[in-house]
Write a protein that holds these residues in place. Structure first.
Motif, short mmCIF file in Angstrom:
data_model
loop_
_atom_site.label_atom_id
_atom_site.label_comp_id
_atom_site.label_asym_id
_atom_site.label_seq_id
_atom_site.Cartn_x
_atom_site.Cartn_y
_atom_site.Cartn_z
N PRO A 161 0.94 -1.23 -0.03
CA PRO A 161 0.17 0.00 0.04
C PRO A 161 0.84 1.28 -0.01
O PRO A 161 1.98 1.28 0.76
N VAL A 162 0.35 2.28 -0.67
CA VAL A 162 1.05 3.58 -0.87
C VAL A 162 0.41 4.64 -0.03
O VAL A 162 -0.83 4.94 -0.50
N ARG A 163 0.85 5.44 0.85
CA ARG A 163 0.02 6.35 1.46
C ARG A 163 1.24 7.42 1.82
O ARG A 163 1.88 7.37 2.78
N THR A 164 0.91 8.41 1.07
CA THR A 164 1.74 9.59 1.18
C THR A 164 0.94 11.03 1.15
O THR A 164 -0.38 11.10 1.14
N ASN A 165 1.81 12.01 1.69
CA ASN A 165 0.91 13.44 1.46
C ASN A 165 1.47 14.13 0.27
O ASN A 165 1.31 15.36 0.07
N GLN A 166 2.02 13.35 -0.67
CA GLN A 166 2.63 14.05 -1.89
C GLN A 166 1.29 13.98 -2.83
O GLN A 166 0.65 12.76 -3.03
N ARG A 167 0.84 15.08 -3.34
CA ARG A 167 -0.04 15.39 -4.17
C ARG A 167 0.31 15.76 -5.49
O ARG A 167 1.32 16.53 -5.67
N ASP A 168 -0.73 15.91 -6.32
CA ASP A 168 -0.62 16.81 -7.84
C ASP A 168 0.43 16.47 -8.76
O ASP A 168 0.97 15.44 -8.42
N GLY A 169 0.94 17.35 -9.43
CA GLY A 169 2.01 17.26 -10.21
C GLY A 169 1.77 16.51 -11.55
O GLY A 169 0.42 16.09 -11.68
N TYR A 170 2.54 16.43 -12.58
CA TYR A 170 2.18 16.10 -14.01
C TYR A 170 1.94 14.58 -13.67
O TYR A 170 2.25 13.80 -12.93
N GLN A 227 -0.83 12.86 -12.38
CA GLN A 227 -1.54 12.35 -11.32
C GLN A 227 -2.71 11.57 -11.48
O GLN A 227 -3.48 12.06 -12.25
N SER A 228 -2.68 10.23 -11.41
CA SER A 228 -3.67 9.26 -11.53
C SER A 228 -4.77 8.95 -10.35
O SER A 228 -5.84 8.46 -10.64
N ARG A 229 -4.09 9.08 -9.10
CA ARG A 229 -4.88 8.85 -8.16
C ARG A 229 -5.97 10.01 -7.70
O ARG A 229 -5.45 11.37 -7.92
N ILE A 230 -7.06 9.96 -7.17
CA ILE A 230 -8.00 10.95 -6.57
C ILE A 230 -8.04 10.89 -4.99
O ILE A 230 -8.35 9.95 -4.55
N HIS A 231 -7.20 11.98 -4.65
CA HIS A 231 -6.91 11.95 -3.15
C HIS A 231 -8.14 12.77 -2.61
O HIS A 231 -8.62 13.64 -3.12
N ARG A 232 -8.26 12.24 -1.41
CA ARG A 232 -9.41 12.77 -0.38
C ARG A 232 -8.76 13.29 0.87
O ARG A 232 -7.65 12.62 1.50
N GLY A 233 -9.32 14.13 1.64
CA GLY A 233 -8.90 14.66 2.89
C GLY A 233 -7.56 15.59 2.86
O GLY A 233 -7.30 16.17 1.80
N THR A 234 -6.84 15.65 3.93
CA THR A 234 -5.70 16.53 4.33
C THR A 234 -4.43 15.77 3.52
O THR A 234 -4.46 14.73 3.05
N ASN A 235 -3.46 16.86 3.49
CA ASN A 235 -2.31 16.38 2.71
C ASN A 235 -1.02 16.97 3.40
O ASN A 235 -0.14 17.42 2.84
N TYR A 236 -1.14 16.78 4.70
CA TYR A 236 0.05 17.28 5.66
C TYR A 236 -0.01 16.41 6.91
O TYR A 236 -0.90 15.79 7.42
N SER A 237 1.17 16.50 7.70
CA SER A 237 1.39 16.00 8.82
C SER A 237 2.02 16.65 9.70
O SER A 237 2.94 17.60 9.40
N GLU A 238 1.87 16.63 11.06
CA GLU A 238 0.58 16.08 11.59
C GLU A 238 -0.87 16.82 11.12
O GLU A 238 -0.65 17.97 10.96
N ASN A 239 -1.91 16.07 11.45
CA ASN A 239 -3.20 16.67 11.33
C ASN A 239 -4.22 16.15 12.22
O ASN A 239 -3.97 14.93 12.75
N SER A 240 -5.26 16.73 12.47
CA SER A 240 -6.37 16.37 13.39
C SER A 240 -7.47 16.07 12.42
O SER A 240 -8.47 15.19 12.79
N LEU A 241 -7.59 16.82 11.48
CA LEU A 241 -9.03 16.78 10.41
C LEU A 241 -8.91 15.57 9.83
O LEU A 241 -10.17 15.11 9.49
N GLY A 242 -8.01 15.18 9.49
CA GLY A 242 -7.75 13.61 8.81
C GLY A 242 -7.81 12.45 9.65
O GLY A 242 -7.22 11.48 9.24
N ALA A 243 -8.04 12.76 10.85
CA ALA A 243 -7.83 11.60 11.84
C ALA A 243 -6.52 11.21 12.13
O ALA A 243 -6.08 10.04 12.35
N ALA A 251 -0.48 8.12 9.17
CA ALA A 251 0.45 8.23 10.53
C ALA A 251 1.51 7.48 10.46
O ALA A 251 1.83 6.30 9.68
N VAL A 252 2.93 7.82 10.86
CA VAL A 252 4.13 7.17 10.94
C VAL A 252 3.85 5.79 11.74
O VAL A 252 2.99 5.89 12.28
N SER A 253 4.63 4.95 11.21
CA SER A 253 4.78 3.62 11.87
C SER A 253 5.26 3.53 13.19
O SER A 253 6.04 4.64 13.53
#
Length: 700
Positions: free
Chosen positions: A382-391, A393-409, A413-415
């Motif tokens: 599984p790939v879970r990152t906060n890297q978004r956008d750019g040339y 981009q085929s995934r449709i991301h939802r929610g926050t894109n930063y760490s740490e956050n509370s709005l995205g639960a 989270a880091v292991s």
């Protein structure tokens, strides 16, 4: 795989593939005509409102991506890797733990210097890069078929590549190292000499990717669950053995079939003859880091196997060809820094540079940071990152894109401290900031000498010939002389023989290095014969009208049963009529092939062995070339007569019916009729040996 089965697979793929439906635009709009542009009248101007025309041409205009700066020409295949046993003693890498777990892989083989349009059989290093799709993420073992590289520090990489690439004023030669700038660089950089010795050997012209060793080049580090590190070097050993071409046939292959190695790999996999390699490791405890008379961090050095044996830890099998060359083989992206928990780096300065350069290259070659989403590069983990956008981009991301956050639960989270995350090996590093190489990197000649002393006599002859060819293409006599002077530090006899061939003063002796005079037998191709089988060896059988068809059929079936690929070669394509009046299908016409494309040649009985046909220049040349390249040659019945003008007196040929003679790779039996078991057995043994270098030279 049969033609019928291939057709069935194509039909199944079409049934499952959306492309099997009606033609559409990229937006899914159905297209009823794609052969003519929309125009104002039959002979009028093309209209800009023709969106199908514009989309089709625009996509075509942008179909090509920049080719790789190096390793541009390649071939790839999918397969799997499985360990022999758990390697937990020295690494925590998950894919090296359970023998029942197969890890998917994609492997790309390549030449280095030439562009995509160059030939396969040039004298060059070969890339051997393996992408493991592990449960912990992708691991890339990015190696070559040489265990050493030409430079010690990555800052010299642009200089080396610029020197080996075509001359900047003429853009020539293509895919070749025989020119002034490379040898000027070599003559001024002694650190290149060890790799140059490999380049001048037959290792630089492999018979097949399937018969080629691979090496990780650098010293890496294994790390186990307890955090203990062990230095490691990686080795791939082919099941079929390591076999090479000779320079003369390598050059002819470039004209006869520039795709010789790529075709061989593809055809073998299509036929179900899956290539296999064993993965081995040389392990050095950390406390022995300085136990050698060379530096483990020096990429121009090997650890001789006599000092640290190679320990087999698993095997790799390639069993599927790509479906689309561009989408997979061309777009696959390897990176030395793609590692998984349990595998780490060392301070090798060349490796450190590659860890930067590969990613930097992929960003421009594949159009942006999202190239990891291309299917061939996509991890199965599984790939879970906060890297978004750019040339692209085929995934449709939802929610926050930063760490740490509370709005995205708090996700992703880091292991935690569960041991699953990658942690870098803790190593103390201190020192002044300097531009200076360690004195332990300064011995540039000892291992080049070790390589020379480890070669068989025939390998040494080929190395001398290679130096003479390469330096003979150098216009600057000063560069030739300076290179020969460098060779005196490797071996006096080598330098003197090369000098005599390239027209420079023959040097005196006395400059060879003291250590490493003993040989390392593992460096010779003679140490890698393979499993003793003749599977996938290409054998040519010369036939013509009146041939003893029963003889041909019997020997062909017997050799095919051993896994060989046997082809009937005749003066013309189509069919020949056997001595019994039956038709016999021809596989290829003699003018379209050459002995260099085959591993052995067989001459059966019938008119092919009569004096008139024995003087046929094409047939004689075919047999002569196979013989002089050290390949097995067999003859049955009257076919023995075709060998008379070729085989020298020093090789025994059977003259008695029913008596099989096998001598130095020449197997003969003048008896008519079906081939006997003894002949098949002796010919199979000769083919399994691959080459027979010690026999006398041809007469003509």
């Amino acid at each position: 795989m049969t033609t019928d089965r291939k057709q069935e697979q194509r039909e199944e793929a079409r049934a499952e593939d959306p492309a099997s439906g009606p033609l559409t635009t990229d937006q899914g709009v159905a297209v009823d005509h794609t052969d003519d542009s929309l125009a104002a009248g039959e002979r009028g101007p093309t209209l800009m409102e023709d969106f199908h025309f514009r989309e089709k041409l625009t996509h075509f205009d942008h179909e090509r991506i920049p080719e790789r700066v190096v390793h541009a020409r390649g071939a790839g295949a999918y397969g799997y890797f499985e360990p022999y046993e758990s390697c937990a003693e020295f690494t925590r890498a998950a894919f090296l733990q359970d023998p029942s777990v197969r890890t998917p892989v994609f492997v790309r083989f390549s030449t280095v210097q030439g562009p995509k349009g160059s030939a396969d059989t040039v004298r060059d290093v070969r890339g051997f890069a393996t992408k493991f799709y592990t449960s912990e993420g992708n691991y890339d073992l990015v190696g070559n078929n040489f265990p050493v590289f030409f430079i010690q520090d990555g800052i010299k990489f642009p200089d080396f590549v610029h020197a080996v690439k075509p001359e900047p004023d003429t853009d020539m030669p293509t895919g070749a190292s025989a020119h002034d700038t490379l040898w000027d660089f070599v003559s001024l950089q002694p650190e290149t000499l060890h790799a140059i010795m490999w380049l001048m050997s037959d290792r630089a012209i492999p018979r097949s990717y399937r018969m080629m060793q691979g090496f990780g080049v650098h010293t890496f580090r294994f790390v186990n669950e307890a955090g203990r590190g062990t230095f490691v070097k990686f080795h791939w050993k082919p099941k079929l053995g390591a076999h090479s071409l000779v320079w003369d046939e390598a050059q002819e292959c470039q004209g006869r079939d520039p795709d010789f190695n790529r075709r061989d790999l593809w055809d073998a996999i299509e036929a179900g003859e899956y290539p296999e390699w064993e993965l081995g490791v040389q392990l050095v405890p950390e406390e022995d880091e300085f136990a050698f008379d060379f530096d483990l961090l020096d990429a121009t050095k090997i650890i001789p196997e006599e000092q640290v044996p190679v320990r087999p830890i698993g095997r790799m099998v390639l069993n599927r060809n790509p479906d689309n060359f561009f989408a997979e083989t061309e777009q696959v992206a390897f990176h030395t820094a793609n590692v998984v928990p349990g595998i780490d780096f060392t301070n090798d300065p060349l490796l450190q540079a590659r860890n930067f350069s590969y990613l930097d290259t992929q960003l421009i070659r594949l159009g942006g940071p999202n190239f990891t989403q291309i299917p061939v590069n996509r991890p199965i983990a599984p790939v879970r990152t906060n890297q978004r956008d750019g040339y692209h981009q085929s995934r449709i991301h939802r929610g926050t894109n930063y760490s740490e956050n509370s709005l995205g639960a708090g996700c992703p989270a880091v292991s935690g401290a569960d041991g699953h995350a990658y942690t870098h090996y803790a190593e103390r590093v201190d020192g002044a900031k300097i531009r200076r190489r360690s004195p332990s990197f300064q011995d540039h000649y000892s291992q080049a000498a070790l390589f020379w002393h480890s070669m068989a006599d025939w390998e040494k002859e080929h190395i001398v010939s290679a130096f003479r060819f390469e330096l003979g293409k150098v216009n600057a006599l000063a560069v030739r002389a300076r290179t020969v002077e460098e060779l005196t530090h490797v071996n006096t006899e080598l330098a003197q023989e090369v000098a005599r061939g390239v027209g420079v003063p023959v040097p005196d002796g006395g400059q060879e290095p003291g250590p490493h005079k003993s040989a390392s037998p593992a460096l010779s191709l003679e140490a890698l014969p393979g499993d003793g089988s003749i599977r996938t060896r290409q054998i040519a059988v010369l036939v013509t009208d009146g041939v003893d068809a029963a003889q041909v059929t019997s020997v062909r079936e017997a050799l095919a049963a051993e896994g060989a690929i046997v082809e009937a070669i005749a003066p013309t394509d189509g069919e020949v009529t056997g001595a019994d009046g039956e038709k016999y299908q021809v596989d290829r016409a003699l003018p379209t092939v050459a002995a260099v494309l085959y591993d052995a040649v067989l001459v059966p009985g019938g008119p092919v062995g009569t004096p008139a046909v024995a003087q046929d220049p094409d047939a004689v040349r075919f047999v002569r070339d196979a013989y002089r390249h050290g390949k097995p040659v067999g003859a049955l019945g009257s076919g023995v007569g075709v060998l008379t003008p070729v085989v020298p007196d020093g090789v025994r040929v059977s003259a008695q019916t029913g008596s099989v003679v096998a001598d130095q790779g020449v197997v003969t039996d003048p008896a008519p009729g079906a081939a006997g078991e003894e002949f098949v057995r002796e010919f199979t043994r000769a083919v399994a040996a691959h080459r027979h270098w010690d026999r006398p030279q041809v007469r003509i």
